[in-house]
Design a protein around this motif. Structure first.
Motif, short mmCIF file in Angstrom:
data_model
loop_
_atom_site.label_atom_id
_atom_site.label_comp_id
_atom_site.label_asym_id
_atom_site.label_seq_id
_atom_site.Cartn_x
_atom_site.Cartn_y
_atom_site.Cartn_z
N LEU A 253 54.48 14.00 20.13
CA LEU A 253 54.01 12.84 20.88
C LEU A 253 54.72 12.90 22.24
O LEU A 253 55.92 12.66 22.33
N ALA A 254 53.97 13.26 23.27
CA ALA A 254 54.57 13.51 24.58
C ALA A 254 54.80 12.23 25.38
O ALA A 254 55.81 12.09 26.06
N SER A 255 53.86 11.31 25.31
CA SER A 255 53.99 10.03 26.00
C SER A 255 53.03 9.03 25.37
O SER A 255 52.04 9.42 24.75
N PRO A 449 54.17 4.28 29.40
CA PRO A 449 54.15 5.58 28.71
C PRO A 449 55.42 5.94 27.95
O PRO A 449 55.47 6.99 27.31
N TYR A 450 56.44 5.06 27.98
CA TYR A 450 57.73 5.43 27.40
C TYR A 450 57.70 5.41 25.87
O TYR A 450 57.46 4.36 25.27
N PRO A 451 57.96 6.53 25.23
CA PRO A 451 57.92 6.60 23.75
C PRO A 451 59.28 6.23 23.13
O PRO A 451 60.10 7.09 22.84
N TRP A 452 59.51 4.96 22.95
CA TRP A 452 60.75 4.50 22.34
C TRP A 452 60.94 5.13 20.95
O TRP A 452 60.00 5.20 20.16
N ALA A 496 59.86 12.49 28.52
CA ALA A 496 59.03 11.45 29.12
C ALA A 496 59.82 10.67 30.17
O ALA A 496 59.29 10.32 31.23
N ARG A 497 61.08 10.38 29.88
CA ARG A 497 61.93 9.69 30.85
C ARG A 497 62.10 10.53 32.11
O ARG A 497 62.00 10.04 33.24
N GLU A 498 62.37 11.81 31.92
CA GLU A 498 62.58 12.71 33.05
C GLU A 498 61.34 12.78 33.93
O GLU A 498 61.43 12.69 35.17
N VAL A 503 58.04 10.90 38.99
CA VAL A 503 56.86 10.32 39.66
C VAL A 503 57.16 8.93 40.21
O VAL A 503 56.25 8.22 40.63
N GLY A 504 58.44 8.55 40.19
CA GLY A 504 58.83 7.30 40.83
C GLY A 504 58.86 6.08 39.94
O GLY A 504 59.03 4.96 40.43
N GLN A 505 58.72 6.27 38.65
CA GLN A 505 58.82 5.15 37.72
C GLN A 505 60.28 4.91 37.33
O GLN A 505 61.15 5.74 37.60
N THR A 506 60.55 3.80 36.68
CA THR A 506 61.93 3.48 36.28
C THR A 506 61.99 3.27 34.77
O THR A 506 62.04 2.13 34.29
N PRO A 507 61.97 4.34 34.01
CA PRO A 507 62.00 4.24 32.55
C PRO A 507 63.39 3.80 32.06
O PRO A 507 64.38 3.93 32.79
#
Length: 540
Positions: A253-255, A449-452, A496-498, A503-507
């Motif tokens: 599960l990538a994202s 999209p963050y897979p906790w 996914a965090r990386e 892309v400028g998001q803040t996971p």
């Protein structure tokens, strides 16, 4: 020229006008650019296939004069060499060696051309004629043959690729022409919109999203190697990796594609009769797939009302596109489905929305972007860039200001094939619920999209609780505190965090969080205790 065919094995019209135009990729003469789709509907039996290809004019009669003197095995070998070898002696030797490894020409042909390759592999395992090692070998051989038979240039071809407009990093991609499977639901928004809105192109891909009929078809196509990546229900990668519902097949599960975005919809004849979970007793209820958040959330909800999901109701898998028709026909009384089929039921005056799943678990995962372990290993740069494109698209979809544009793009016939107003009602959260109310719930669906890892632990806890196969296999696989091990094996949280950061998001920096549901709180550090408490409290 269009010819109409009506043989014992096929009944279709085929446009043969492209046969006189050399293929832009391989230089040969064959069907148009989408001939691979047509091949998927061809007869399974190789001899029938040869006969139909000849009748269609793709292979001239004189090409098969040897048919009077050779047996069926020779014909199979001839066709394989003609399509996969392409007249290159080295390629033909490779094809023959692959056939040998597959255990014979019949196995190789079925693996390469059978339009139900997933069932072929599954039947092989269930019959017990081959060991798991042989099964995996056949799977690899089938994928290799499919690659050889498509019209992409072989490694030795002289075809040049124009990279003048390629984005940075595109020259490092192992593969640029991709096929990504999806089910036509709003959960797949980032995967779908990335084609018409240019996110795939931005990262150097010539990607096509391929509409799939059911989650079973997605699973089988994944195992057969027919797709590069896929839209999957969040529990599916865990279930497939553990061998639940299919042979064990490693999937990552990538994202996360979407959070929330589902609902319990009930047939209109029950208006005024449904107030809580206890009122569903005796119902036939549809879910899109056994290993889905829909099934797990429905079971969780029903159990709180004293309903045993395996005894007091009948829960069965219904492909989302079929859900409204079955609701109208009375085959099912209700369903917990992805949108837009809840909103479409209201639009068609077939049902009403009883409960959004965000009320059961705010921020719960639903669908995901996934790829097989094998494909990721073979295409690491491609996988990373593709996942990055999806994550960036999800971030774009998360912005409410972009949703009307997205609704228009994905409503098209090639994608969701739904009225724009239905899709927009889902994405904006401004909708009628079928009970006379106009609702405004902006987070009806979200695209975080963050897979906790806590998502993975909750999913595993419910797979253990409900033992959907009834054989205790999942309890064995996740016993002795292996929840964390399973979650980290399948959910690619760190990557996914990386990519989100790039892309400028803040996971989030954390990988676990306490999940607050409607009827309890889930501590991801104590998943088995959570299951034990649920069973003790509700009896199931």
């Amino acid at each position: 020229m269009v010819i109409s065919l009506n043989t014992n094995s096929i009944n279709k019209e085929v446009n043969l006008s492209g046969l006189n135009t050399p293929c832009k990729d391989c230089g040969g003469l064959h069907l148009t650019d989408d001939h691979w789709k047509f091949m998927g509907d061809m007869p399974q039996d190789p001899v029938d296939m040869i006969d139909d290809l000849a009748k269609m004019g793709i292979y001239k009669p004189n090409a098969f004069k040897m048919a009077d003197t050779v047996n069926a095995a020779d014909l199979r070998q001839t066709l394989l060499l003609k399509m996969a070898g392409k007249g290159d002696p080295k390629r033909e030797r490779l094809v023959l060696e692959l056939c040998k490894q597959a255990g014979g020409i019949d196995n190789a042909f079925a693996a390469a051309f059978g339009h139900k390759a997933g069932e072929f592999f599954g039947d092989t395992i269930r019959a017990g004629d081959f060991s798991r090692r042989r099964f995996l070998k056949n799977l690899a051989v089938g994928a290799a043959l499919v690659t050889l038979t498509n019209c992409a240039p072989s490694p030795g071809d002289d075809a040049a690729t124009d990279t003048s407009d390629a984005p940075a990093g595109a020259d490092n991609l192992e593969k640029k022409d991709l096929k990504i499977g999806f089910i036509p639901i709003t959960c797949a928004t980032p995967i779908i919109m990335s084609e018409p809105l240019g996110f795939y192109k931005k990262y150097g891909f010539n990607a096509e999203v391929v509409k799939m009929p059911s989650w079973g078809a997605v699973r089988d196509s994944a195992i057969a190697g027919e797709l590069d990546a896929y839209h999957m229900l969040a529990p599916m990668p865990i279930a497939m990796t553990l061998g639940l519902g299919s042979s064990s097949f490693g999937v990552k599960l990538a994202s996360v594609e979407n959070i929330n975005g589902q609902a319990i919809t009930v047939a209109n004849k029950y208006k005024g009769k449904i107030n809580g979970p206890a009122d569903f007793k005796g119902f036939n209820i549809g879910v899109p797939f056994p290993y889905s958040m829909h099934n797990l959330l429905l079971r969780y909800y029903l159990a709180t009302g004293g309903i045993d999901p395996d005894k007091d109701v009948k829960i069965r898998a219904v492909p989302p596109p079929d859900s409204i028709a079955q609701l109208v026909a009375g085959d099912i009384d209700a369903y917990l489905m992805p949108d837009p089929f809840n909103q479409r039921a209201v639009y068609e005056e077939a049902g009403f929305i009883h409960k959004l799943t965000k009320e059961i678990w705010p921020g719960h995962p639903c669908c995901a972007f996934a790829a097989s372990d094998e494909w990721i290993s073979a295409n690491p740069n491609t996988f990373r860039s593709l996942n990055k494109a999806i994550i960036e698209a999800a971030g774009y979809a998360q912005d409410p200001a972009n949703r009307p544009e997205i609704a228009k793009a994905i409503s098209e016939r090639a994608f969701l094939n739904q009225p724009v107003e239905v899709v927009e009602a889902v994405l904006t959260g401004n909708f009628d619920d079928g009970l006379g109310n106009t609702q405004s719930i902006p987070d009806r669906i979200g695209f975080d999209p963050y897979p906790w890892q806590s998502f993975a632990n909750w999913i595993s806890s419910q797979l253990v609780r409900w033992d959907l196969q009834g054989d205790g296999k999942v309890q064995t696989a996740i016993a002795d505190g292996k929840y964390e091990e399973v979650g980290k094996k399948v959910f690619m949280t760190d990557l996914a965090r990386e990519l989100a950061t790039e892309v400028g998001q803040t996971p989030p920096a954390e990988i676990y969080r306490t999940e607050t549901l409607e009827f309890d709180t889930f501590d991801p550090a104590k998943p088995q205790e959570y299951v034990d408490e649920q069973i003790k409290k509700y009896g199931v």
